[in-house]
Every structure is written in C-alpha cells, then in structure tokens.
Design a protein around this motif. Structure first.
Motif: not given
Length: 197
Positions: A111-129
């Motif tokens: 979780p500490e690095h999730r906001e900066y990691t574009d290989t994290d499945i949740l980070y990418i989901y947050r960007l989805a429309d």
C-alpha cells in the motif's frame, strides 16, 4: 480507499473457505530446482501443471521472493468490493511478480507504494472509467501489442474464478481467453514457447 469492510455473500463465503486452505509454498532452491512444501495437496493437484510449466519456461520471467502479503490482497479486495479469484490469489501469494514479452502482469504492491506503481491491479482499476467498472472489467495484462486481457468479474464460477477475456483492438470484440487466471498463464506459456525444443 472507502474504508468500508467487505461483506461476504454465501457464495463468496464458500470461496473464502476455499482460500483458507490455499497453498502456502515455502520455496528453497536446491540443486538448481525449486522445492515446494505443500500445506494442502488439493491445490498441488490443481496447479501442478502450471507449477511444472513455470519451472521450465522461458516465455514468462518470474522473480523469486516477490510474493505478495495476504494483508495487501485483503485491502485491495475491500476497496474493489469483490474478491480476487483463487488462482490469481494463489499466484500472488506464491510468485507475485512476472513479466511476459517485457510487460509485467498486473500484481498487488504494498500500500505504501501503490500510488506510484502502474503495475498494481488496484491502481489501474482506480484509473478506469465508470463504464469499464460497470462492465465488470478488471485489467490484468496489457502487452506491447494490440490487445489486452482482463478479468470479467461478472462470470464467477462456483470456486470464485473469473473468466479472463482478451480484447483485440483491431476488431473490438472481446473473447474468452481462459476460464481462470491459472488457465490464462498456462495458455500464454504454451502459445509463446517455441515448439522445436
């Protein structure tokens, strides 16, 4: 993160029980081969073919000692509002990180690095429309090609596995690529392993 606890339905509770007996591999390298200590032999049987392919493939490059912590997975599931499928969970807990053709299969990072990691499945989901989310798409793998792969979270079977869909950007038509994450990895390995070896 919403902070709301995830509420398990009866079907998902059975899935959670299944997860509690999930394989916990302790890996040790001995004589150039990876030995597995099995806690539940049912899962060894379920994933035996995939384990053997991962041991001998050059198609997928996976990295030892990059397993995901279960607490990270639980946090991701709470925000998503639905569970990750068993074979993907198994992969995260026992392997965690892999590259195929120079592109990383999405994983769960701390979780500490999730906001900066574009290989994290949740980070990418947050960007989805919103439409993508309503269609049950959870992005999984976007190779450097004209296609991408995603979980269709509307297709959970009795074990909680989601179908992995492949979308070809040229024709725009999604197709079922595999019935589970384990099947997805096996098929990719088979397709990208040279025949004359």
């Amino acid at each position: 993160m919403t902070g709301k606890p995830y509420i398990w339905t009866s079907q998902q509770a059975r899935y959670k029980d299944f997860l509690s007996s999930d394989v916990r591999f302790s890996k040790r390298l001995q004589g150039g081969t990876t030995k597995f200590k099995i806690r539940d032999r049912r899962d060894l049987f379920m994933y035996k073919s995939l384990i053997e392919k991962l041991e001998h493939t050059e198609a997928i490059r996976w990295f030892p000692n990059h397993q995901v912590q279960e607490s990270w997975i639980i946090e991701v599931e709470q925000e998503l509002g639905f569970p990750l499928p068993p074979s993907y969970r198994w992969w995260l807990l026992n392997y965690g990180l892999a590259m195929l053709s120079g592109t990383q299969i999405l994983t769960v990072t701390d979780p500490e690095h999730r906001e900066y990691t574009d290989t994290d499945i949740l980070y990418i989901y947050r960007l989805a429309d919103e439409q993508t989310k309503q269609e049950g798409k959870l992005e999984l793998f976007v190779p450097d090609e004209d296609e991408y792969y995603y979980f269709d979270t509307r297709t959970a079977d009795e074990l909680g596995e989601y179908k992995v869909m492949r979308l070809d950007y040229f024709n725009g038509e999604p197709e079922v690529y595999a019935d589970s994450f384990a099947g997805f990895l096996e098929k990719l390995i088979d397709q990208r392993t040279p025949r004359n070896r």
